[in-house]
Scaffold this motif. Sequence first.
Motif, PDB file in Angstrom:
ATOM      1  N   MET A  89     -10.501 -12.072  -9.394  1.00 34.51           N
ATOM      2  CA  MET A  89     -11.072 -10.818  -8.773  1.00 34.51           C
ATOM      3  C   MET A  89     -10.373  -9.432  -8.773  1.00 34.51           C
ATOM      4  N   TYR A  90     -11.001  -8.444  -8.765  1.00 28.07           N
ATOM      5  CA  TYR A  90     -10.455  -7.033  -8.822  1.00 28.07           C
ATOM      6  C   TYR A  90     -10.486  -6.043  -7.407  1.00 28.07           C
ATOM      7  N   ILE A  91      -9.478  -5.734  -6.978  1.00 25.74           N
ATOM      8  CA  ILE A  91      -9.913  -4.944  -5.638  1.00 25.74           C
ATOM      9  C   ILE A  91      -9.506  -3.781  -5.676  1.00 25.74           C
ATOM     10  N   ILE A  92     -10.463  -2.688  -5.566  1.00 27.94           N
ATOM     11  CA  ILE A  92     -10.323  -1.353  -5.402  1.00 27.94           C
ATOM     12  C   ILE A  92      -9.896  -0.836  -3.687  1.00 27.94           C
ATOM     13  N   SER A  93      -8.932  -0.515  -3.477  1.00 26.87           N
ATOM     14  CA  SER A  93      -8.352   0.114  -2.238  1.00 26.87           C
ATOM     15  C   SER A  93      -8.807   1.175  -1.893  1.00 26.87           C
ATOM     16  N   GLY A  94      -9.012   2.162  -2.578  1.00 27.55           N
ATOM     17  CA  GLY A  94      -9.508   3.523  -2.188  1.00 27.55           C
ATOM     18  C   GLY A  94      -8.231   4.189  -1.431  1.00 27.55           C
ATOM     19  N   ASP A  95      -6.905   3.737  -1.465  1.00 24.23           N
ATOM     20  CA  ASP A  95      -6.029   3.999  -0.678  1.00 24.23           C
ATOM     21  C   ASP A  95      -4.644   4.309  -1.541  1.00 24.23           C
ATOM     22  N   ASP A  96      -4.394   5.601  -1.623  1.00 21.49           N
ATOM     23  CA  ASP A  96      -3.144   5.922  -2.221  1.00 21.49           C
ATOM     24  C   ASP A  96      -1.801   5.422  -1.836  1.00 21.49           C
ATOM     25  N   SER A  97      -1.908   4.801  -0.490  1.00 21.68           N
ATOM     26  CA  SER A  97      -0.367   4.369  -0.054  1.00 21.68           C
ATOM     27  C   SER A  97      -0.369   2.828   0.035  1.00 21.68           C
ATOM     28  N   PHE A  98      -1.364   2.438  -0.549  1.00 21.98           N
ATOM     29  CA  PHE A  98      -1.486   0.761  -0.762  1.00 21.98           C
ATOM     30  C   PHE A  98      -0.186   0.069  -1.328  1.00 21.98           C
ATOM     31  N   ASP A  99       0.314   0.798  -2.367  1.00 16.04           N
ATOM     32  CA  ASP A  99       1.372   0.167  -3.338  1.00 16.04           C
ATOM     33  C   ASP A  99       2.575   0.279  -2.571  1.00 16.04           C
ATOM     34  N   GLY A 100       2.754   1.110  -1.436  1.00 17.09           N
ATOM     35  CA  GLY A 100       3.943   1.231  -0.941  1.00 17.09           C
ATOM     36  C   GLY A 100       4.676   2.666  -1.343  1.00 17.09           C
ATOM     37  N   GLY A 101       4.215   3.614  -2.014  1.00 17.98           N
ATOM     38  CA  GLY A 101       4.837   4.428  -2.828  1.00 17.98           C
ATOM     39  C   GLY A 101       5.150   5.652  -1.910  1.00 17.98           C
ATOM     40  N   GLY A 102       4.362   5.603  -0.849  1.00 18.16           N
ATOM     41  CA  GLY A 102       4.711   6.605   0.218  1.00 18.16           C
ATOM     42  C   GLY A 102       3.258   7.201   0.772  1.00 18.16           C
ATOM     43  N   PHE A 103       3.483   8.353   1.496  1.00 17.48           N
ATOM     44  CA  PHE A 103       2.488   8.914   2.389  1.00 17.48           C
ATOM     45  C   PHE A 103       1.744   9.820   1.648  1.00 17.48           C
TER      46      PHE A 103
END
Length: 363
Positions: free
Chosen positions: A221-235
């Motif tokens: 499965m491939y999941i598209i989060s649509g969130d730029d903070s999902f990887d823990g890179g910051g706000f």
Amino acid sequence: MKLNLLWALALPLLSWAQQSPISDGSNIEAYSSRSGKVTKFDNASRLFKDWSVSVGGGGTFMHAADVNSFYDGKVNFGWNAYASLDKQITHTFGMSFQYQMGKTNQKALLPGAAGVAAGVATAWTKYRQISILGDINLSNLLRRVDNNSTYRWALHGYGGVGLQGYDTLLLDNDMSRYSISPRRIPVQIEQELRFDTFFFQLGTGLKYNLSKLIDVEARAMYIISGDDSFDGGGFGKNGIPRYNAIVHGHSDNLFSVNLGLSFKLGNHDTHLTWVDPLRDINNRINILTNQKTDLVVCENGDLDDDGVCDDWDRQLDTPRGARVDGAGIALDMDLDGVADLYDKCVTVPGPVENDGCPTNVNK
């Protein structure tokens, strides 16, 4: 002329509207009487299982993100587990209500001036998701009409939408950058599962029909989060540190590779996902072909076995194998007195002595 043409086109539609069994429900009984016995479809009339419970798990990897699971030729493995309640609607389409949780491990390099590393960070993301998943049985959908064999492998396609919550933590290897006021390192995010935390997913799976109770599946499965903070890179891209500015995209995605089991619920032997309607139709045709088509019970018998009871048979000694009419008389298409069974010129009259052919015709 135009008015007559409109009436000619409208009359068949009006007739159908009056007689259609689904127009207003009032002609259901009449429709049933014309087409044969019709049984109401309910739980008691079901022939197949259509509910199942699935569980599984495997590896998860952050992908297309600023801080991802692939770094310097190495792979940072994560894990995930899922459970779902599955409803098979037709033999080609089903729906699932799924809960999934997992954790990804990732790493990133923050470039400095002239290519000198300005920082190396590690991060993890713990997530939890609920989703609605559509399931298309591609093997049944693309199955050839002349394929009458049974099958135990099936390729499935998935797509769906859901809500997610997650916790992330980013740690920089250079502890001199450690500061929480102002917030720099570590960076921690706690995103609650809310109605505005949509994500999308799609994938494929290969199922094996292990038994009437259990299916085994390998799924990606491939999941598209649509969130730029999902990887823990910051706000945000303007925050400190700038690990969230490495990749220009605004959606951190992940993919998972799982192995799972589906437990098929119900008392029937076969689950609807493994049913091939064309094969069932072919079986019915074979049964009807092998059965004796004469279903009439003759009280006084059928002496010449021509399908017409002796009570109505006007020719009790019809030659075996001859086609007969409704009165049991052997067919004689050219009316020359020679039954078609023995007539060598079926469409041309001729004397009996010449096997039903004209005397000037060579048989």
